[in-house]
Each structure stands twice: as C-alpha cells, then as structure tokens.
Enzyme design. Structure first.
Site, short mmCIF file in Angstrom:
data_model
loop_
_atom_site.label_atom_id
_atom_site.label_comp_id
_atom_site.label_asym_id
_atom_site.label_seq_id
_atom_site.Cartn_x
_atom_site.Cartn_y
_atom_site.Cartn_z
CG HIS A 13 -9.85 -5.99 0.86
ND1 HIS A 13 -10.13 -7.03 1.72
CD2 HIS A 13 -8.53 -5.75 0.98
CE1 HIS A 13 -9.02 -7.40 2.34
NE2 HIS A 13 -8.03 -6.64 1.91
CG ASN B 36 -0.68 -7.07 -1.39
OD1 ASN B 36 -1.25 -7.70 -2.28
ND2 ASN B 36 -1.16 -6.96 -0.16
CD GLU C 53 -2.75 -1.51 2.33
OE1 GLU C 53 -2.73 -0.69 3.26
OE2 GLU C 53 -3.45 -2.54 2.36
CD GLU D 282 -4.60 -7.96 1.75
OE1 GLU D 282 -5.46 -7.27 2.32
OE2 GLU D 282 -3.39 -7.72 1.82
CG ASP E 154 -12.60 -9.24 2.16
OD1 ASP E 154 -12.46 -8.33 1.31
OD2 ASP E 154 -12.12 -9.16 3.31
O1 9MR Z 1 -7.26 -8.16 8.60
C1 9MR Z 1 -6.29 -7.34 9.23
C2 9MR Z 1 -6.83 -6.86 10.57
O2 9MR Z 1 -6.96 -7.94 11.47
C3 9MR Z 1 -5.91 -5.78 11.13
O3 9MR Z 1 -6.50 -5.25 12.32
C4 9MR Z 1 -5.70 -4.69 10.11
C5 9MR Z 1 -4.78 -3.58 10.62
O4 9MR Z 1 -4.71 -2.53 9.71
O5 9MR Z 1 -5.14 -5.25 8.92
C6 9MR Z 1 -6.01 -6.16 8.31
O6 9MR Z 1 -5.43 -6.64 7.11
C7 9MR Z 1 -5.19 -5.68 6.10
C8 9MR Z 1 -3.98 -6.14 5.33
O7 9MR Z 1 -2.89 -6.35 6.20
C9 9MR Z 1 -3.61 -5.16 4.24
N1 9MR Z 1 -4.74 -4.90 3.36
C10 9MR Z 1 -5.97 -4.54 4.03
C11 9MR Z 1 -6.33 -5.58 5.08
C12 9MR Z 1 -7.68 -5.25 5.71
O8 9MR Z 1 -7.61 -4.03 6.38
#
Ligand code: 9MR
Length: 327
Positions: free
Chosen positions: A210, A174, A133, A239, A241
């Site tokens: 997402h 990513n 990101e 990722e 969903d």
């Molecule tokens: O699913 C993850 C969640 O449990 C964490 O609290 C969060 C913190 O920012 O990150 C989520 O995973 C993210 C991933 O690492 C990067 N892309 C977006 C995902 C969803 O927010």
C-alpha cells in the site's frame, strides 16, 4: 504486443500472475466490473469475503455465500485464487467477544475456523494468507487477541492447522509497511526465520505494497525480497495501490497518473528482476478502492482503471513492462 492484448495474456506469456482484490457485491450486479475482472486478471483475491467476520455473521453460523461467489467466479474464468485471511486482529465477528473466552477456548475457536475455512477451499484456492499483520509498526509483536491468548505460537498453530486440511495450498504470512528494509520488515524476517526453525509449514511472505503516505525505495524493496527468498520463501506483492498526500501530489490528474504509473512500473521491474511472479492490486477501478473511505488527505485514484472502467497509464506501464522486459 498488440494494443488490444489483454493484461492477463501478456502476464501469462511471462508466467506472471496479475491479480485484483474483488468485492462480492459488484460481482453480482456490475457487468462492466465483471468484464474487466475476467478479461484483465489471471489471479483473484477476495477483498473481504474470506475474512473471519464476513464468514461468520452469527454464533455457530458460517455463511460462505460471498466467498463462494468470488472463488467460483475466479475458477470459472481460469483465474488462480489467493484467500485472505485466517488469523487477523481486524474483522473478527461482531458477536465474538474474546474476553468471554479462556486461552484454551480461543485456541479451539481459531482451530475450528482454520480447519473449516481452509478445508472447504482446499481444492479451489492456490494460496492462503494464514496470518495477517501480526507485527506492529515498531517491530514488536502486535498485541492482538490471538497473541494475548497463545503468544507467538498462534502463528505456528494457524499454519499447522491450515497445512493439515490444505496440504497443497501455499501458506503465507502477509503484512503492510514492510515492503522495503525497515524496522518492521526486519522483525518479520526474524519472525518467519524463527517459524522456519520450528518447522512451521510456511511457504511465503506477502508484501502488501500500500504505497500511500510513504513509498518504499525501489532498491530497498529488491533487497527485502532477496532476503526473504534467501530463507527459501516465496514473495508476492499482495495489495498494491498508489496514492499521494497533497505535498507529494503533482497537482493535475495527468501528471499524477504518470507519476503513479512510474511507481507501478518500477515495482513490476523489481518483481521481474527478483523472481517474484505475482502482483495483486487492491481493487479493480478507482471507484472500488478502500482509500477514499479511510483517508481524506490522500488522492483517491490508486488503481489501474478509472471510475469509468478505462485503463490508466499505470495499466499500460505494467503491461508494457511485462511485454518488453529483458533480464
Ligand atoms: O479493503 C478492505 C476494506 O474494504 C475493509 O473495510 C478493511 C477492514 O479493515 O480491510 C481492507 O483491506 C485490508 C486488508 O484486508 C489487509 N491489509 C490492509 C487492507 C486495507 O485496509
């Protein structure tokens, strides 16, 4: 395909990797979770355990307990591993205050982190999300701590450091919201093209998928995948969903799950059409998803298994597509 075929077997037959993001806690305590994970998926990523903050609870301390639990479980069950992630603006350690550091110290800090984490798992993980990101939604570079200290070169350095210690691991950039062709994916395309021109050892681009507030058009996803592949990069869906805002929600669960299954099916077909051999969903069961904790206005059932461990129409849609696809 027999009804009792497992998703991972159907995927194996197609040389396809079907993955799930895994949390360390249920892996220790929840037998049903573990069973679904090992039976249905041939690829695993750690939802949080390999991020910088969780790996580094105190200054000077690395804690690999959760990360090892996820990676070793996957290896024991013949699952490939995607490690997520080395350089990101989120989930940096709480004790770490970037404003206490000069750019040179930040560079040393990141180098040490990349060398330590990627080096430790060099023989156990297949893929690292090296940078996550780095681009903002408007296509500008995200002004995160690494960018402010080192400029765009922080990406080059992170990839080179990872390559020094893990030369056989595939190294990925990513991002989210860049699944179809849009301002953000245009900027990512330009960014990775510049990196390639500079000889940076990048192997691929992860499209997070997402599919929440907006869903990308299917043709646009295909076009986006093609242009990254034309640069010589691999593409993975990393990722996945699918949730809905109230105005897009068909209303009852059955209709929603069918609509959701259609989207999973469409993206699976795009992957097969465009030579993408990896798709990861961001969690195992609906009750494991991050979405309800973050977005009250979205439907809370984004994954392939319901909260009672049963497969949903989306699961069948992916399995049928992988089994029956003809180019
Ligand atoms: O699913 C993850 C969640 O449990 C964490 O609290 C969060 C913190 O920012 O990150 C989520 O995973 C993210 C991933 O690492 C990067 N892309 C977006 C995902 C969803 O927010």
């Amino acid at each position: 395909m027999a009804d009792d075929d497992r998703l991972r077997d159907v995927a194996d037959d197609r040389d396809f990797q079907i993955g799930a993001a895994v949390a360390a806690q249920p892996l220790r305590t929840d037998a049903a979770y573990k069973k679904l994970l090992r039976n249905e998926f041939n690829y695993v990523t750690a939802e949080n355990a390999l991020k910088m903050g969780p790996l580094r609870p105190e200054e000077g301390v690395y804690d690999f307990t959760d990360a090892d639990a996820v990676v070793n479980y996957a290896r024991e069950h013949d699952q490939a591993v995607r490690a997520h992630t080395l350089a990101w603006h989120n989930q940096t350690p709480e004790w770490f205050q970037e404003w206490d550091h000069t750019p040179g110290q930040l560079e040393n800090f990141l180098r040490d982190h990349v060398h330590t984490a990627a080096g430790r798992y060099r023989s156990k993980v297949d893929t690292w999300d090296v940078v996550n990101e780095a681009v903002a939604d408007d296509g500008t570079m995200r002004e995160n701590l690494w960018y402010e200290a080192l400029g765009e070169e922080y990406l080059d350095k992170a990839f080179r450091w990872a390559n020094e210690v893990a030369p056989d691991t595939d190294l990925y950039y990513n991002d989210y919201g860049a699944d179809g062709v849009n301002v953000k994916s245009d900027a990512i395309y330009d960014l990775v093209e510049r990196m390639l021109d500079r000889g940076v050892p990048i192997d691929g681009v992860g499209l997070q998928m997402h599919a929440l507030h907006e869903k990308p058009g299917i043709d646009s996803v295909a076009e986006n995948i093609r242009r990254f592949k034309d640069l010589g990069l691999d593409v993975e869906i990393t990722e996945f969903d699918v949730a809905y805002l109230p105005e897009d929600d068909p209303g009852d669960q059955e209709a929603r799950w069918e609509k959701q299954a259609d989207f999973y099916r469409d993206i699976t077909e795009v992957c097969l059409d465009e030579g993408v051999d990896t798709m990861i969903v961001w969690g195992v069961r609906d009750s494991d998803s991050w979405i309800p904790g973050w977005f009250e206005n979205l439907t809370g059932d984004p994954l392939l298994f319901d909260s009672g461990n049963d497969p949903k129409p989306a699961y069948d849609a992916i399995k049928e597509t992988l089994a029956n696809y003809e180019a």
